[in-house]
Design an enzyme around this catalytic site. Structure first.
Site, PDB file in Angstrom:
ATOM      1  N   LYS A  31      22.429  13.891  57.050  1.00 42.23           N
ATOM      2  CA  LYS A  31      21.573  14.630  57.990  1.00 42.23           C
ATOM      3  C   LYS A  31      22.151  16.013  58.290  1.00 42.23           C
ATOM      4  CE  LYS A  31      20.808  12.782  62.220  1.00 42.23           C
ATOM      5  NZ  LYS A  31      21.143  13.724  63.317  1.00 42.23           N
ATOM      6  N   ARG A  68      21.549  21.994  57.336  1.00 42.35           N
ATOM      7  CA  ARG A  68      22.177  23.265  56.958  1.00 42.35           C
ATOM      8  C   ARG A  68      21.613  23.785  55.649  1.00 42.35           C
ATOM      9  NH1 ARG A  68      25.229  20.352  60.365  1.00 42.35           N
ATOM     10  NH2 ARG A  68      26.933  21.331  61.554  1.00 42.35           N
ATOM     11  N   GLY A  94      19.146  17.312  68.338  1.00 41.39           N
ATOM     12  CA  GLY A  94      20.110  18.240  68.939  1.00 41.39           C
ATOM     13  C   GLY A  94      20.650  19.220  67.915  1.00 41.39           C
ATOM     14  N   ARG A 111      19.565  16.748  77.262  1.00 40.39           N
ATOM     15  CA  ARG A 111      20.888  17.057  76.690  1.00 40.39           C
ATOM     16  C   ARG A 111      21.345  18.473  77.056  1.00 40.39           C
ATOM     17  NH1 ARG A 111      21.153  14.969  70.666  1.00 40.39           N
ATOM     18  NH2 ARG A 111      23.370  15.298  71.087  1.00 40.39           N
ATOM     19  N   SER A 156      32.930  20.401  69.112  1.00 43.97           N
ATOM     20  CA  SER A 156      31.527  20.257  68.722  1.00 43.97           C
ATOM     21  C   SER A 156      31.210  21.093  67.497  1.00 43.97           C
ATOM     22  CB  SER A 156      30.607  20.665  69.878  1.00 43.97           C
ATOM     23  OG  SER A 156      29.289  20.839  69.388  1.00 43.97           O
ATOM     24  N   GLN A 203      28.312  21.378  66.360  1.00 47.96           N
ATOM     25  CA  GLN A 203      27.050  22.073  66.619  1.00 47.96           C
ATOM     26  C   GLN A 203      27.299  23.415  67.287  1.00 47.96           C
ATOM     27  OE1 GLN A 203      24.580  19.318  68.793  1.00 47.96           O
ATOM     28  NE2 GLN A 203      24.203  18.050  66.984  1.00 47.96           N
ATOM     29  N   ASP A 242      29.659   9.899  65.618  1.00 50.86           N
ATOM     30  CA  ASP A 242      28.368   9.204  65.645  1.00 50.86           C
ATOM     31  C   ASP A 242      28.496   7.722  65.311  1.00 50.86           C
ATOM     32  OD1 ASP A 242      27.039  11.532  66.310  1.00 50.86           O
ATOM     33  OD2 ASP A 242      26.658  12.069  64.223  1.00 50.86           O
ATOM     34  N   ARG A 255      25.732   6.852  75.117  1.00 54.30           N
ATOM     35  CA  ARG A 255      26.026   5.747  74.186  1.00 54.30           C
ATOM     36  C   ARG A 255      27.067   4.782  74.718  1.00 54.30           C
ATOM     37  NH1 ARG A 255      25.445   9.128  68.486  1.00 54.30           N
ATOM     38  NH2 ARG A 255      23.176   8.889  68.423  1.00 54.30           N
ATOM     39  N   ARG A 258      20.729   5.452  66.709  1.00 60.19           N
ATOM     40  CA  ARG A 258      21.964   4.728  66.370  1.00 60.19           C
ATOM     41  C   ARG A 258      22.168   3.487  67.255  1.00 60.19           C
ATOM     42  NH1 ARG A 258      23.558   8.315  62.581  1.00 60.19           N
ATOM     43  NH2 ARG A 258      23.665  10.497  63.211  1.00 60.19           N
TER      44      ARG A 258
HETATM   45  C1  S3P Z   1      26.447  17.312  64.205  1.00 58.17           C
HETATM   46  C2  S3P Z   1      27.507  17.372  65.066  1.00 58.17           C
HETATM   47  C3  S3P Z   1      27.818  16.313  66.035  1.00 58.17           C
HETATM   48  C4  S3P Z   1      27.085  15.019  65.721  1.00 58.17           C
HETATM   49  C5  S3P Z   1      25.636  15.260  65.372  1.00 58.17           C
HETATM   50  C6  S3P Z   1      25.522  16.161  64.169  1.00 58.17           C
HETATM   51  C7  S3P Z   1      26.228  18.436  63.278  1.00 58.17           C
HETATM   52  O1  S3P Z   1      27.401  16.745  67.323  1.00 58.17           O
HETATM   53  O2  S3P Z   1      27.175  14.129  66.811  1.00 58.17           O
HETATM   54  O3  S3P Z   1      24.976  14.044  65.102  1.00 58.17           O
HETATM   55  O4  S3P Z   1      25.433  18.292  62.312  1.00 58.17           O
HETATM   56  O5  S3P Z   1      26.839  19.494  63.473  1.00 58.17           O
HETATM   57  P1  S3P Z   1      28.372  17.576  68.326  1.00 58.17           P
HETATM   58  O6  S3P Z   1      28.590  18.915  67.746  1.00 58.17           O
HETATM   59  O7  S3P Z   1      27.595  17.621  69.617  1.00 58.17           O
HETATM   60  O8  S3P Z   1      29.612  16.740  68.422  1.00 58.17           O
END
Ligand code: S3P
Length: 445
Positions: free
Chosen positions: A27, A32, A100, A128, A173, A175, A326, A357, A402
């Protein structure tokens, strides 16, 4: 995109699981690949893209900002990119569904373009925290009007030219890291992200693959400094997306806890920033062999042979958390069937995922007969030593894919069926989950 009526399902114990399966594309890498292809000049091709709702939300958003994205009859996707700096103003709000990753990464992209966008999402995503990206993106000059508490719906007005920043991540993170780096693509000068705890590095790998000027330095204490030169020109690529190790975690744990099972899961990405679950399960005594280790799309991959095992509870070292962030829900299921006590700590981030979670897993596991103590930042689980869980209850998934899949797996090792209140969320990341589990011999009502 939103699930209308909940779709409950019951999973129950069966004989041994067996067979060979292939999990869908990763995913994180799928998101990306669409974003960077949309920013390259010319046509990119993506093979093995995850066709789940989260990734389709990213595709729709990139189309709304000018990219031409199509699925071919052979299952490959082609993307005609617009070029860095040339994203168009979306005509309507961008519906991010449950995702997210789409939201935070796209906020980064929009932030350094001369466009505005409104981001909306489902009930889970709207709870969130977005301040973690609003803060660095405000420093580059973008402006935000968010719902109370820095949540969706929010409006973002990008800035061009943006100001290059050096940003030290306050939370581990990927993200947030990726949002800042993606904003850096259309920002003059060098954007730097300092990452005290390494998180998944797919953005860095793929940015380099597309020809961006990106340097990574690692300090003695493990801190990583990532520097990206802006006003980048990205060249179109042919991308092959490896199988998702997060999705593979579910059939893996199922095979471990259902006695007599012997399963092969093909094409599983094992990037070291993602493979923590498999290392921890092996420390617990899991019989997992990596077959035919190879590279797919610049990422390490193997086929996993998984055989039912007697697992032993362990203290999971908190520093492994980012590489299996995750996977804790499914690890908790494995721990509930292990001999002795499993202790997890340092997992406060799990409270701000698609659901809280820690509480969702504690509540559900207790309902099906597991012994669980919830602490502020983890769970302590006393396993059954391989005896089946009682089952016979309905668990709430809280719009979290999940949680749904973890309890489906738990149902396979329970005396009475475990009912999942809504399997709909599984569409976000693993649409073929139920069919794949059935093909291994799992029973579903
Ligand atoms: C992800 C980063 C993680 C992960 C999410 C996917 C990503 O989140 O939990 O399912 O693709 O960069 P966080 O950056 O909030 O840890």
């Amino acid at each position: 995109m939103h699930q209308v009526a909940p779709t409950p399902a019951a999973f129950k114990s069966v004989g041994a699981l067996s067979g060979r399966v292939r999990v869908p594309g990763d995913k994180s890498i799928s998101h990306r690949s669409l974003m960077l292809s949309a920013l390259a000049v010319g046509e990119s091709r993506v093979e093995g893209l995850l066709e789940g709702e989260d990734v389709l939300a990213t595709a729709a958003a990139m189309r709304a900002m000018g990219a031409d994205i199509k699925r071919g009859d052979d299952g490959c996707w082609t993307v005609q990119g617009v070029g860095v700096g040339a994203l168009l103003q979306p005509a309507q709000a961008l519906d991010m569904g449950n995702s997210g990753t789409s939201t935070r990464l796209l906020m980064g992209l929009v932030a350094s373009h001369p466009i505005s966008a409104t981001f909306v999402g489902d009930a889970s995503l709207s709870k969130r925290p977005m301040n973690r990206v609003i803060e660095p993106l405000s420093q580059i000059g973008a402006e935000f009007s968010a719902s109370p508490g820095g949540r969706l719906p929010l409006m973002l007005r990008g800035i061009c030219p943006a100001v290059p920043i050096e940003y030290r991540l306050p939370v581990a993170s990927a993200q947030v890291k990726s949002a800042v780096l993606l904003a850096g693509l259309n920002t003059p000068g060098i954007t730097r992200v300092i990452e005290p705890v390494p998180t998944r590095d797919h953005s860095e790998r793929m940015l380099r693959g597309f020809g961006a000027d990106l340097m990574v330095e690692q300090e003695a204490d493990g801190t990583r400094i990532i520097a990206l030169r802006g006003e980048a020109e990205l060249r179109p690529q042919q991308i092959v997306v490896p199988g998702d190790p997060s999705s593979a975690g579910f059939p893996t744990v199922a095979a471990l806890i259902v006695p007599g099972s012997d399963v092969v899961i093909e094409n599983v990405g094992l990037n070291p920033t993602r493979a923590g679950l498999y290392e921890v399960l092996r420390q617990m005594g899991a019989d997992i062999t990596y077959l035919d280790q190879r590279e797919v799309g610049g990422e390490p991959v193997a086929d996993l042979r998984v055989r039912a095992s007697t697992l032993k509870g362990i203290e999971v070292p908190p520093d492994v958390a980012p590489s299996m962030i995750d996977e804790f829900p499914i690890l908790f299921v494995a721990a509930a069937l292990a001999e002795g006590r499993t202790v997890t700590r340092g997992l406060e981030e799990l409270r701000v995922k698609e659901s809280d979670r820690l509480s969702a897993m504690a509540e559900g596991l207790r309902a099906i007969g597991a012994r669980v103590e919830e602490t502020e930042d983890g769970l302590i689980i006393d396993g059954t030593g391989g005896e089946p869980l009682a089952g016979g209850a309905t668990v709430a998934t809280h719009l979290d894919h999940r949680i749904a899949m973890s309890f489906a797996v738990a149902g396979l090792a329970a005396r009475d069926a475990v009912t999942i209140d809504d399997m709909g969320p599984v569409q976000t990341s693993f649409p073929i989950f139920t069919d794949l589990m059935r093909s291994l011999g799992a029973e579903l009502r």
